[in-house]
Design a protein around this motif. Structure first.
Motif: not given
Length: 86
Positions: A75-80
């Protein structure tokens, strides 16, 4: 491992002081020691973004996700990454 934690902490302190070049250097060292460290990848890309290098930030996220989707499609990588596409 302690060495990775020590380098990561130096990078985070540099980031907090707006010393993005040093933070980039330190997060890059973390990734040399632990290429699968998605926290360092995320932070490295964010440093590139704050250093006004948008294409480099996007490339960092895309490379990490493509290199190991099972581990780095988080989630953090995809969201950013999605935020940068906006």
């Amino acid at each position: 491992p302690y060495e990775i934690l020590k380098i990561s902490n130096r990078a985070l302190i540099a980031f907090a002081k707006n010393d993005y070049q040093f933070a980039i250097s330190e997060f890059s060292k973390v990734l040399e020691l632990d290429p699968e460290n998605y926290h360092a990848t995320n932070n490295l890309a964010i440093c590139h973004l704050h250093d006004k290098r948008l294409s480099r930030a996007i490339s960092s996220f895309e490379t990490a996700i493509r290199s190991n989707p099972q581990r780095n499609l988080v989630e953090p990588l995809v969201q950013n990454l999605c935020t940068l596409y906006d």
